[in-house]
Design a protein around this motif. Structure first.
Motif, PDB file in Angstrom:
ATOM      1  N   SER A  91       0.846  -1.194   0.000  1.00  0.00           N
ATOM      2  CA  SER A  91       0.000   0.000   0.000  1.00  0.00           C
ATOM      3  C   SER A  91       0.875   1.236   0.000  1.00  0.00           C
ATOM      4  O   SER A  91       2.089   1.162   0.241  1.00  0.00           O
ATOM      5  CB  SER A  91      -0.907   0.008   1.235  1.00  0.00           C
ATOM      6  N   ALA A  92       0.246   2.386  -0.236  1.00  0.00           N
ATOM      7  CA  ALA A  92       0.996   3.641  -0.217  1.00  0.00           C
ATOM      8  C   ALA A  92       1.567   3.911   1.168  1.00  0.00           C
ATOM      9  O   ALA A  92       2.657   4.479   1.299  1.00  0.00           O
ATOM     10  CB  ALA A  92       0.085   4.795  -0.641  1.00  0.00           C
ATOM     11  N   PHE A 114      -5.701   6.658  -1.457  1.00  0.00           N
ATOM     12  CA  PHE A 114      -4.839   6.457  -0.289  1.00  0.00           C
ATOM     13  C   PHE A 114      -5.640   6.732   0.985  1.00  0.00           C
ATOM     14  O   PHE A 114      -6.128   7.862   1.172  1.00  0.00           O
ATOM     15  CB  PHE A 114      -3.636   7.405  -0.310  1.00  0.00           C
ATOM     16  N   GLN A 117      -3.206  10.024   3.087  1.00  0.00           N
ATOM     17  CA  GLN A 117      -2.423  10.634   2.014  1.00  0.00           C
ATOM     18  C   GLN A 117      -1.099  11.201   2.511  1.00  0.00           C
ATOM     19  O   GLN A 117      -0.089  11.109   1.805  1.00  0.00           O
ATOM     20  CB  GLN A 117      -3.250  11.719   1.325  1.00  0.00           C
ATOM     21  N   GLY A 120       1.210   8.329   2.952  1.00  0.00           N
ATOM     22  CA  GLY A 120       1.588   7.853   1.628  1.00  0.00           C
ATOM     23  C   GLY A 120       2.692   8.697   1.024  1.00  0.00           C
ATOM     24  O   GLY A 120       3.665   8.165   0.462  1.00  0.00           O
TER      25      GLY A 120
END
Length: 252
Positions: A91-92, A114, A117, A120
């Motif tokens: 994942s981010a 995301f 964010q 991320g």
């Protein structure tokens, strides 16, 4: 969150796939904002079905890592293996790569998915080498295009805008994460015009996040009106919209 392991994963290739010439136009456009030297190692973050990953390997001649959380989307990508591409679950927020391991990161219409964010973008900074560049290809709530098909779905523009943050918000998150955003948003035109029939056929698969969020009572009436219009003028060429992208750099 959109479930890409469910219905969306089964229609994504047909509804959102890119012909080879379009992939080449995208990757050439990305190269404008990346170092000229080759090879460049690239992370395709949210690589989905791998529609761009092999093209990134061909364009930049380095190793490409396609990180995708959806098992179904990643399995679809792996059906067309490329020697320069490695697909990885992840994942981010937890990118499965070492620090300073890539020269560039592409986030192609994945940033709005995301869950965190800021985290991320911190991870993007971590895996970028100093001087590396992240390309945030996204929509932004304050520069949304007026897509022709919005007329069939009254809530679509509002639904789309609600999925995205503004340019200023994206820049603020990037700065907090330790990335330096370019002052201006880049605009890229890489798609070829499609006929009204082709546009209807692709959109009717509902392979876009928009249709997962629209009120149920808008979907069928909207597609019925859209189909009727396509029947009357199937060969009419539809507008091509420029795509927005924010360029972020990890300081040296």
């Amino acid at each position: 969150m959109v479930d890409y392991n469910g219905r969306m994963g089964s229609v994504y290739v047909a509804g959102r796939g890119m012909p080879p010439a379009e992939v080449r136009r995208w990757t050439a456009a990305f190269g404008t904002y990346l170092p000229e030297r080759r090879p460049l190692d690239v992370l395709d973050l949210g690589s989905g079905t791998g529609r761009l990953s092999p093209g990134l390997a061909a364009e930049f001649q380095g190793q490409v890592y396609g990180v995708e959380p959806s098992d179904r989307m990643r399995a679809s990508a792996e059906q067309a293996p490329h020697p320069g591409v490695t697909y990885l679950p992840g994942s981010a927020e937890e990118i499965p790569l070492p620090e300073a391991s890539v020269d560039a990161v592409l986030m192609f219409l994945s940033f709005h998915h995301f869950p965190d964010q800021l985290q991320g973008l911190r991870e993007v900074r971590r895996v970028l080498r100093p001087g590396g560049v992240a390309l945030l290809r996204s929509q932004f709530s304050d520069v949304m295009p007026d897509l022709f098909w919005y007329e069939y779905f009254p809530s679509a523009r509002e639904v789309d805008a609600a999925m995205y943050i503004s340019v200023a918000e994206a820049k603020a998150l990037a700065t907090e994460a330790g990335l330096a955003p370019a002052e201006d948003v880049v605009r890229i035109t890489a798609e070829e015009p499609r006929t009204l029939r082709e546009s209807y056929q692709r959109l009717s698969l509902r392979a876009m996040s928009t249709f997962e969020r629209l009120p149920a009572d808008e979907l069928e009436p909207g597609f019925e009106r859209f189909a009727a219009t396509a029947e009357r003028g199937p060969d009419r060429l539809m507008p091509v919209y420029s795509a927005t992208m924010l360029v972020l750099t990890r300081p040296s």
